[in-house]
Design an enzyme around this catalytic site. Structure first.
Site, PDB file in Angstrom:
ATOM      1  N   ASP A   1       3.482  14.161  14.963  1.00  0.00           N
ATOM      2  CA  ASP A   1       3.470  13.804  13.453  1.00  0.00           C
ATOM      3  C   ASP A   1       1.881  14.001  12.809  1.00  0.00           C
ATOM      4  O   ASP A   1       1.650  13.312  11.947  1.00  0.00           O
ATOM      5  CB  ASP A   1       4.135  12.748  13.050  1.00  0.00           C
ATOM      6  CG  ASP A   1       4.661  12.995  11.600  1.00  0.00           C
ATOM      7  OD1 ASP A   1       4.883  14.087  11.039  1.00  0.00           O
ATOM      8  OD2 ASP A   1       5.002  11.625  10.908  1.00  0.00           O
TER       9      ASP A   1
ATOM     10  N   LYS B   1       1.938  -3.530   8.531  1.00  0.00           N
ATOM     11  CA  LYS B   1       3.092  -2.530   8.689  1.00  0.00           C
ATOM     12  C   LYS B   1       4.402  -3.101   9.062  1.00  0.00           C
ATOM     13  O   LYS B   1       4.310  -3.401  10.217  1.00  0.00           O
ATOM     14  CB  LYS B   1       2.763  -1.393   9.548  1.00  0.00           C
ATOM     15  CG  LYS B   1       3.829  -0.204   9.395  1.00  0.00           C
ATOM     16  CD  LYS B   1       3.147   0.874  10.065  1.00  0.00           C
ATOM     17  CE  LYS B   1       4.246   2.044  10.128  1.00  0.00           C
ATOM     18  NZ  LYS B   1       3.803   3.171  11.025  1.00  0.00           N
TER      19      LYS B   1
ATOM     20  N   LEU C   1       1.060  -1.060   0.069  1.00  0.00           N
ATOM     21  CA  LEU C   1      -0.019   0.043   0.050  1.00  0.00           C
ATOM     22  C   LEU C   1       1.033   1.156   0.003  1.00  0.00           C
ATOM     23  O   LEU C   1       0.461   2.302  -0.534  1.00  0.00           O
ATOM     24  CB  LEU C   1      -0.918   0.051   1.223  1.00  0.00           C
ATOM     25  CG  LEU C   1      -1.970  -1.069   1.438  1.00  0.00           C
ATOM     26  CD1 LEU C   1      -2.517  -1.009   2.661  1.00  0.00           C
ATOM     27  CD2 LEU C   1      -2.943  -0.689   0.244  1.00  0.00           C
ATOM     28  N   GLY C   2       1.932   1.211   0.606  1.00  0.00           N
ATOM     29  CA  GLY C   2       2.904   2.417   0.670  1.00  0.00           C
ATOM     30  C   GLY C   2       4.062   1.954   1.329  1.00  0.00           C
ATOM     31  O   GLY C   2       4.203   0.881   1.980  1.00  0.00           O
TER      32      GLY C   2
ATOM     33  N   GLY D   1       6.637   3.721   4.182  1.00  0.00           N
ATOM     34  CA  GLY D   1       6.575   4.782   5.224  1.00  0.00           C
ATOM     35  C   GLY D   1       7.961   4.941   5.761  1.00  0.00           C
ATOM     36  O   GLY D   1       9.009   4.179   5.189  1.00  0.00           O
TER      37      GLY D   1
END
Ligand SMILES: *[C@@H]1O[C@H](CO)[C@@H](O)[C@H](O)[C@H]1NC(C)=O
Ligand SMILES: *[C@@H]1O[C@H](CO)[C@@H](O)[C@H](O)[C@H]1NC(C)=O
Ligand SMILES: *[C@@H]1O[C@H](CO)[C@@H](O)[C@H](O)[C@H]1NC(C)=O
Ligand SMILES: *[C@@H]1O[C@H](CO)[C@@H](O)[C@H](O)[C@H]1NC(C)=O
Ligand SMILES: *[C@@H]1O[C@H](CO)[C@@H](O)[C@H](O)[C@H]1NC(C)=O
Ligand SMILES: *[C@@H]1O[C@H](CO)[C@@H](O)[C@H](O)[C@H]1NC(C)=O
Ligand SMILES: *[C@@H]1O[C@H](CO)[C@@H](O)[C@H](O)[C@H]1NC(C)=O
Ligand SMILES: *[C@@H]1O[C@H](CO)[C@@H](O)[C@H](O)[C@H]1NC(C)=O
Ligand SMILES: *[C@@H]1O[C@H](CO)[C@@H](O)[C@H](O)[C@H]1NC(C)=O
Ligand SMILES: *[C@@H]1O[C@H](CO)[C@@H](O)[C@H](O)[C@H]1NC(C)=O
Ligand SMILES: *[C@@H]1O[C@H](CO)[C@@H](O)[C@H](O)[C@H]1NC(C)=O
Ligand SMILES: *[C@@H]1O[C@H](CO)[C@@H](O)[C@H](O)[C@H]1NC(C)=O
Length: 817
Positions: free
Chosen positions: A626, A529, A507-508, A510
Site C-alpha cells: 500500500d 493508532k 490526527l486522522g 484510517g
C-alpha cells in the site's frame, strides 16, 4: 545393677508427678468459691460437671495476649472458644494473670499489681461471701447466690461474644436497652470486636440482621412466625426434629433462644465469624469434630465490605482480597491474619479541588473492568453521557468512583466497598472508574507487570541504544544488547497521554482505525493508532506481527515505539511526524512549492532505501502492498518514512509471489496483475514506487489527472517520453531542475517500474543502483501498464470483495501525523 533399676523408676515417678500437675489443672470441680482464684501460671481451669465445658486462660493462635474464656472440653481450645471475658482488654503477664471471686461477690480479672481489674462482672455489692461462680454443662458461667442456686446475679449467656450456644439468648434487654448480639472476632487471633455482627432488630420486630460496622445491614432473616423466619427461608433455622427455637418477649426482655431436643448425642453452636459469615456447626455423636450445618452468606462475595474499603474480592485467588491499584492495605499485620476490615488506603492523596492539568497533577479515573458491586452502595446521578458522569464525579471531592452504562450514571462517595472482580469469560460484570491521584500514574504497576507507563517511558535512551547499534551505512540497525521485545504499555497510560482519546487530539482516521496525537510527561510527542476491533485479528497474531515489524529498524521506515494490548484494544505507538505526509505537500497548489527539487530527490531516494530494506530484510521479504503519498510520512527534516504496515505481507525465503482473493490497496498505485488477479509480489511494490516517482517529479496525481486526453499520469508520462518531450512532465513550480538529464533519469526509472509485466520491472536493488550510479546506462522502457485501451480503465473498477470503488478509493489511509 540396683542403681540402673532405680533410675527409670525415679523418672517414671517424676513423669507421673509432672503429668499430674500438667493434666490436673482444673481446680476443684465446676465452682469458684468466694476468696478463691484461678491462676494462669498454674494452668488452672474450671470444668463443668459433665466435663462438657472448660473455663480458663488461653492465648489465641500465636498471639501472646492472654484471655479468659470458655471452650468445649472435648474439642480443645483451637477455633473453639465460645466465650471471652476480656475480649477488649487482654492480659499480658503470664505468671500473674488471675481470676478472683471477690468477697463483695464480683468476678474480677487481674494481673500483677494492677489496681483496676482488666474485666469484672461489675455488680452492686451482694454481701460478703454470698456468691459463687459455677460453669454449667450448657457452657453458661453463672454467678449466683451461694444459698439459693436459682438466684442468679450474672451469667455469661447474657453477654455473648461471637458464639450462640443452645440455651443462650440473642436479643435485647428492654430495661437497659443493651443488645445481646454476636460480634465477630477481629481476626483468627484477636477476639476484639470485629466489624460483623448478628443481632435482633433494635426497632422491635422479631427479625435478625447481619450488620457491618454496626450500621450497614447486609442480611435480614425476616420475621419469625413461630415456626420459621419468613424471609431468610432457612429450613435449618426453624422448629425441626433437632432444635426447638423460641422467641421470648415480655416486659423486660426480648430474645430468641434455642434448645436441642436430644442433648446427649447432639451439640450445636452458631458463630459470627470474622470473615462475615454466620455459621451453624453441629456435632453428632462420633468423632470429635464439628460439621457445618448451615451458613450464610453462601458466597464470600455476598459479604458486605468483605475486603474493606477500596479492597476488591477475587474468587479462587491465593488471597481473596486485593487492594485496588494506587492503594495499600491499612495494616499489613491485619491482612496477614486475613483481616481485611481495615481495607485499603490511598498511597497518594487526591488533588481534588486543586485539579490542574498543566502540571500533570490532575486526578484521573482508572478503569476497573468486569466487576460486580452492590447497587445500594452507589447512588444514581443524572448525566447524559459517560463524559458528563466523569465530570460530575471529578468536580465533587467526595466522589471516589463512577460507572456509566445504558441505564445511566452511578457515583460513589467515600469508601468503595463490596467490589468483586469477576473472572474473564465468566458472567459479565460492569466497568467502574476509580478516582486516583495523578501521581499514581507513576506508581501504578499494571497487572500485566510487563506493561510500561507510556507517560514516563524513556524513549530517548531507548532510541539512543538503537542508534548506537546502527552501522556506518545508517541503514541496517540492530538493537544490540537490547532484547527485541517491543515495549508494552498500559491502556491507562496511553489513554492519559491522548487525553482520553479526545477528539481534539485526533490526527486522522484510517481504514484500520483512528490516529491520535499524544504527549508524554517530558513533552515528547507520539502518534497513537487504535486498531479497529473489526480487523478481526487475534491478539497473538497481532502481537507477533507487531513485534516483527518493530524489528524493522531503518531510517526510512516509521518506527513503532510500542504497543498496548489490553482487554479488547490493540493500539500501536509510533514516533510522531511533525511534517505530516507527502500528499499533504505534493498535490496542494501552495504547499507544493515547499518541496524543492533537492527535497524531491531526497524523498525518492529515501523511499527507495526503505523499500529495499523491506524487500531484503533478513531471510524474510516484506511486501508493503500500500505504498502511496499518504503513507510516506515526513519528519522534521523532511526525511521520508514509509508507514502503515497494516496490509504488509511477509513472504518466506525466496518466495516472491503470493495470491490473495481479497484485494486491498489503493487504486492508482496497485500493479495491474494485483488488480486483475490478486497476485502480489515485491514487483507490485516496485510498481507503486514507480507511480510515486512520477508523481513526485511531476507534482500530479496518477488518477484524476486529465491532459491531452491522457486518462492518467502513466499514459501522459509515456506519451511525453515517446515524443521526447519528457522535460514537460516536470512540476511547473520547479523552474530550474538541475541538470535536466537527472530529471530524465528519474522519469526513465519511474517508467521502468510501472511496466505492464512484473518481469520487465527492476527489483529494488536495481532501482537503488540506477539512482546512485548516475552515469550507468538505463534500459529503455516499453509501454507501461494502464496506457493501452485494454486495461486503461483504472478510474473505476470493482474490487474482488465486490465493492464498487471510484477513483482513489483508499482502504487504508493514515492521514497526517
Ligand atoms: C469470706 O471468706 C474468706 C475466705 O473464705 C474469709 O477469709 C473471710 O473472713 C470471709 N469474710 C466474711 C465477712 O465472712
Ligand atoms: C431463691 O431465688 C429465687 C429467685 O430469686 C426465688 O424465687 C426464691 O424464692 C428463692 N428461694 C429461697 C428459698 O429464698
Ligand atoms: C428503625 O426505625 C427508625 C425510625 O422509624 C428508622 O429510621 C430505621 O431505619 C429503622 N431501622 C431499621 C433497622 O429498620
Ligand atoms: C464505621 O462506623 C464508624 C462509626 O459509626 C464510622 O466512623 C466509620 O467511618 C465507619 N467505617 C466505614 C469504613 O464506613
Ligand atoms: C411460617 O412460615 C412458613 C413459611 O412461610 C409456613 O410454612 C408456616 O406455615 C408459617 N407458620 C405459621 C405459624 O404461620
Ligand atoms: C473457583 O473455583 C470453583 C471450584 O474450583 C469453580 O467452580 C469456580 O468457577 C471458580 N471461580 C472462578 C471465578 O474462577
Ligand atoms: C490545594 O492547594 C492548597 C494550596 O496549595 C492546599 O492548602 C490544599 O491543601 C490543597 N488541597 C488539596 C485537597 O490537596
Ligand atoms: C458532593 O456530593 C455530596 C454528596 O452527594 C453533596 O452533598 C455535595 O453538595 C456535593 N458537592 C458539590 C460541590 O457538588
Ligand atoms: C447498569 O448498571 C446498573 C447498576 O449500576 C446495573 O444494574 C445494570 O444492569 C447495568 N445495565 C447494563 C445494561 O449493563
Ligand atoms: C507467535 O509467535 C510464537 C513464537 O514465535 C509462535 O509460537 C506462535 O505460533 C505465533 N502465533 C501466531 C498466531 O502466529
Ligand atoms: C518540518 O517540520 C519542522 C519542525 O516542525 C519545521 O521547522 C519545518 O518548517 C517543517 N517543514 C515544512 C516544509 O513544513
Ligand atoms: C527457492 O530456492 C530453492 C533453492 O534455491 C529453489 O529450489 C526453489 O525453486 C526456489 N523457490 C522459488 C519460489 O523461487
Amino acid at each position: 545393677m540396683g542403681a540402673r533399676k532405680t533410675k527409670p523408676w525415679l523418672l517414671f515417678v517424676l513423669l507421673l508427678i509432672l503429668s499430674y500437675y500438667r493434666t490436673c489443672f482444673s481446680i476443684a470441680g465446676d465452682t469458684l468459691s468466694p476468696g478463691h482464684s484461678l491462676s494462669h501460671s498454674k494452668s488452672e481451669t474450671i470444668l463443668s460437671k459433665g466435663d462438657t465445658f472448660e473455663l480458663g486462660f488461653f492465648k489465641p493462635g500465636t498471639s501472646l495476649k492472654i484471655y479468659l474464656g470458655i471452650w468445649h472440653k472435648r474439642f480443645g481450645q483451637k477455633d473453639n472458644i465460645v466465650w471471652v471475658a476480656n475480649r477488649e482488654n487482654p492480659l499480658s503477664h503470664p505468671s500473674s494473670s488471675t481470676l478472683i471471686l471477690s468477697e463483695d461477690g464480683n468476678l474480677l480479672l487481674f494481673q500483677r499489681s494492677s489496681k483496676v481489674p482488666f474485666w469484672s462482672t461489675n455488680l452492686a455489692f451482694q454481701g460478703p461471701n454470698t456468691t459463687e461462680a459455677v460453669l454449667g454443662d450448657d457452657g453458661n458461667f453463672v454467678l449466683r447466690d451461694r444459698s439459693n442456686a436459682s438466684c442468679i446475679f450474672w451469667e455469661s449467656f447474657d453477654h455473648p461474644t461471637d458464639t450462640w450456644l443452645p440455651g443462650a439468648k440473642l436479643g435485647i434487654d428492654k430495661v437497659t436497652g443493651k443488645p445481646q448480639q454476636l460480634i465477630s472476632w477481629k481476626n483468627s487471633q484477636d477476639p476484639a470486636p470485629g466489624v460483623f455482627s448478628l443481632g435482633l432488630d433494635p426497632n422491635g420486630s422479631n427479625q435478625y440482621f447481619l450488620e457491618w460496622n454496626r450500621s450497614q445491614i447486609y442480611w435480614s432473616s425476616g420475621l419469625w412466625n413461630l415456626t420459621t423466619f419468613s424471609f431468610a427461608n432457612v429450613p435449618e433455622i426453624s422448629r425441626n426434629s433437632h432444635f426447638n427455637y423460641n422467641f421470648v418477649s415480655h416486659e423486660n426482655v426480648r430474645y430468641f433462644t434455642y434448645s436441642i431436643l436430644d442433648p446427649s448425642s447432639f451439640r450445636s453452636k452458631f458463630v459470627m465469624k470474622y470473615t462475615g459469615e454466620i455459621t451453624q456447626n453441629v456435632w453428632l455423636a462420633g468423632p470429635w469434630e464439628w460439621t457445618l450445618y448451615w451458613h450464610y452468606p453462601k458466597k464470600l462475595s455476598d459479604i458486605y465490605a468483605f475486603c474493606g474499603a477500596f479492597g476488591v474480592y477475587r474468587e479462587n485467588s491465593s488471597s481473596p482480597c486485593e487492594c485496588q491499584k494506587g492503594f495499600e492495605p491499612f495494616s499489613m499485620e491485619d491482612v496477614s491474619l486475613n483481616d481485611w476490615s481495615g481495607g485499603c488506603v490511598r498511597k497518594s492523596p487526591l488533588q481534588c479541588e486543586n485539579n490542574t492539568y498543566a502540571n500533570g497533577k490532575k486526578d484521573w479515573f482508572m478503569k476497573i473492568s468486569n466487576v460486580q458491586y452492590l447497587p445500594h452502595c452507589s447512588k444514581p446521578y443524572s448525566a447524559v453521557s459517560a463524559r458528563r458522569c466523569e465530570q460530575a464525579c471529578l468536580k465533587n471531592c467526595s466522589c471516589t468512583a463512577y460507572a456509566y452504562n445504558s441505564s445511566g450514571c452511578m457515583i460513589w462517595e467515600g469508601a468503595l466497598l463490596t467490589l468483586q472482580q469477576l473472572s474473564d469469560g465468566g458472567e459479565a460484570g460492569q466497568n467502574i472508574y476509580l478516582r486516583l491521584a495523578a501521581h499514581e500514574h507513576q506508581n501504578t504497576k499494571v497487572e500485566k507487570s510487563s506493561s510500561n507507563n507510556l507517560l514516563l517511558f524513556d524513549f530517548d535512551s531507548e532510541l539512543q541504544a538503537i542508534n548506537d547499534g546502527m552501522n556506518t551505512n545508517g541503514n541496517l540497525k540492530k538493537r544490540e544488547n537490547k532484547d527485541a521485545e517491543l515495549p508494552l504499555f498500559s491502556y491507562e497510560s496511553v489513554s492519559v497521554a491522548t487525553n482520553n482519546f479526545s477528539p481534539a487530539k485526533k490526527l486522522g482516521e484510517g481504514g484500520f482505525g483512528p490516529v491520535y496525537k499524544g504527549k508524554l510527561l517530558k513533552g515528547r510527542e507520539i502518534a497513537v493508532k487504535m486498531l479497529s476491533k473489526r480487523s478481526g485479528q487475534g491478539i497473538e497474531e497481532f502481537r507477533n506481527e507487531t513485534i516483527l515489524i518493530a524489528k524493522l529498524q531503518h531510517k526510512n521506515l516509521v518506527r513503532i515505539l510500542g504497543c498496548c494490548i489490553e482487554r479488547d484494544e490493540k493500539i500501536l505507538i509510533y514516533e510522531y511526524m511533525p511534517n505530516k505526509s507527502l500528499d499533504f505537500y505534493l498535490f496542494d497548489p501552495t504547499k507544493k512549492q515547499m518541496l524543492g527539487w533537492e527535497t524531491r530527490i531526497h524523498i525518492i531516494e529515501g523511499i527507495a532505501q526503505g523499500l529495499l530494506y523491506l524487500h531484503q530484510y533478513s531471510r524474510l521479504r516484506i511486501i508493503h502492498r500500500d505504498l502511496k503519498p499518504s503513507n510516506i510520512l515526513l519528519d522534521s527534516e523532511m526525511n521520508p518514512k514509509i508507514s502503515d504496515f497494516g496490509m504488509a505481507r511477509i513472504v518466506e525465503g525466496n518466495e516472491t509471489q503470493a495470491n490473495t482473493n481479497r484485494i486491498v490497496g489503493t487504486y492508482g498505485y496497485m500493479a495491474p496483475e494485483y488488480v486483475m488477479d490478486g497476485s502480489y509480489s515485491i514487483k507490485s511494490d516496485v510498481f507503486s514506487f514507480g507511480v510515486l516517482v512520477l508523481e513526485i517529479v511531476s507534482g500530479r496525481k496518477n488518477i484524476g489527472f486529465y491532459n491531452n486526453e491522457s486518462p492518467n499520469l502513466l499514459r501522459y508520462a509515456w506519451e511525453l517520453w515517446r515524443d521526447d518531450q519528457s522535460l514537460d512532465l516536470m512540476e511547473p513550480t520547479i523552474r530550474y531542475p538541475s541538470p535536466p538529464y537527472v530529471l530524465l533519469r528519474f522519469i526513465n526509472i519511474g517508467l521502468l517500474c510501472v511496466q505492464e509485466s512484473p518481469t520487465d520491472r527492476p527489483t529494488m536493488p536495481d532501482v537503488v543502483s540506477m539512482i546512485s550510479n548516475e552515469h550507468a546506462p538505463l534500459p529503455t522502457p516499453k509501454q507501461p501498464a494502464f496506457t493501452t485501451g485494454r486495461n486503461m480503465d483504472i478510474n473505476s473498477s470493482i474490487d474482488n470483495a465486490g465493492n464498487c470503488s471510484k477513483n482513489s478509493v483508499t482502504f487504508s489511509t493514515m492521514e497526517a501525523r
